[in-house]
Design a protein around this motif. Sequence first.
Motif, short mmCIF file in Angstrom:
data_model
loop_
_atom_site.label_atom_id
_atom_site.label_comp_id
_atom_site.label_asym_id
_atom_site.label_seq_id
_atom_site.Cartn_x
_atom_site.Cartn_y
_atom_site.Cartn_z
N LYS A 111 0.68 -1.30 -0.32
CA LYS A 111 -0.09 -0.14 -0.10
C LYS A 111 0.59 1.21 0.27
O LYS A 111 0.65 1.95 -0.33
N ILE A 127 2.67 1.84 -3.69
CA ILE A 127 1.58 2.63 -4.59
C ILE A 127 1.17 3.79 -3.77
O ILE A 127 1.36 4.55 -4.74
N GLU A 128 0.77 4.08 -2.75
CA GLU A 128 0.15 5.87 -2.32
C GLU A 128 2.08 6.48 -3.30
O GLU A 128 2.12 7.70 -3.26
N ARG A 152 -0.92 0.46 -8.93
CA ARG A 152 -1.48 -0.44 -8.29
C ARG A 152 -2.16 -2.42 -8.91
O ARG A 152 -1.90 -2.95 -8.55
N GLU A 153 -2.20 -1.54 -10.28
CA GLU A 153 -2.28 -2.98 -10.98
C GLU A 153 -0.65 -4.06 -10.87
O GLU A 153 -1.35 -5.12 -11.62
N MET A 175 1.38 -4.67 -8.33
CA MET A 175 1.46 -4.68 -7.50
C MET A 175 1.06 -6.61 -7.25
O MET A 175 0.16 -7.20 -7.20
#
Length: 408
Positions: free
Chosen positions: A257, A260-261, A267-268, A270
């Motif tokens: 997380k 991503i942030e 995100r896709e 991960m």
Amino acid sequence: MLTLRRFLCVVFGFSVLLACFGCPQKSGVPSIDQTPAYQRVGDSEAESLAAHLSTRLQGLRSWTALRPALEDSLGYILRRPQNAVCVNRPGLELTWAQLGDSVAELIGLLPQLDRNPRLVAERFQWLKVAPGTLLTGYYEPWLEASLTPDDRFKYPLYGVPEDLKTTNLSNFHYRWKGQSLVYRMGEEGIEPYFDREAIDGKGVLAGRGREIAWAKDPVDIFFLQIQGSGRLVLPDGSVKHILYGGKNGHKYVSLGKLLIERGHVPREEMSMQRIRAFLNANPETAQQLMFENPSYVFFRLSDDGPYGSINSILVPRVSAAVDRTMIPLGSVLALKTLLMDYENGESDPFMSLVLAQDTGGAIKGTRMDLFCGSGEEAETLAGHLQEQSEVFMLVSRRVMEALPHVSE
């Protein structure tokens, strides 16, 4: 610093303030009830689902291969207080004795299922876990390690420290039923136990005799802690199981997380493999990133494993981790999802029986974690498994007929 009793008094006082002065709901805006519940499945739908039951993607040639794992689940259930309630959710309330009756009935039915899997619908009520289930996976990682340190193996794996204490908060107030407090005693009272940065960065446990092994790579240790157990490949080629021993009580922070942030990983894309690749490619920032997850796991060595929360060895693609307040340990579940077929590397429909035999710190509500096994294939599956799935709890119709209080 506070004594334990004074600390609990402060916490209780604060919780009362939150209850009295917490954020009010906006008037005129209805709240959406997402309370996890059980919904009865109609007979025709259950029969259609049961007709597709198959053990193929679990690597089992016959339903009778489930007998040892089911007997482990039944043994766990029979060790519980039989008249106590094991699940009390909207749509279903059961005692341990009633759950045990259901599991025992399925064990007796196994020899007939190869010819007629529809019997699982005929003899069992299917109750869908609602509002839905996010299925993720976990596995048993292998890592190179040594039981003695040297220039290659210099990163310690710790056993449970002698000063790590845990208390059952329900002994102090009924509102804290099912909750515990992990702490250590400081010079003037209780304190939170050391976090990841204090243990791995400042070496607060070094030299206290709690080291049980040493690894080559701190990233390997980090992933071992996420999975909870694994296997150590020792310099002489022998293998030792390393099992979960305890935690430091800090909240788990997802590294995926964070990546991503902060825009490091889309995100896709991960996955666990993607996280490991980023850490390996950025060693100068890897340690600080890992420190941002303060949760820390301690281990113990064993000659066999891995063990789940019912103290039985986990079975790949059969054993699952659940939130025990939602799904009681020992339950039999039907899982409908997509799962990778190792033979062709593609995702295939999966419809089979799985067993609630484990728990996990991040497994809350209806979410479920499937044990994927050991080795590279299991790591690939677990690292990419994030499927919105359907889960059904199976309860003997004989048991259900004796429960007039269960709501439809």
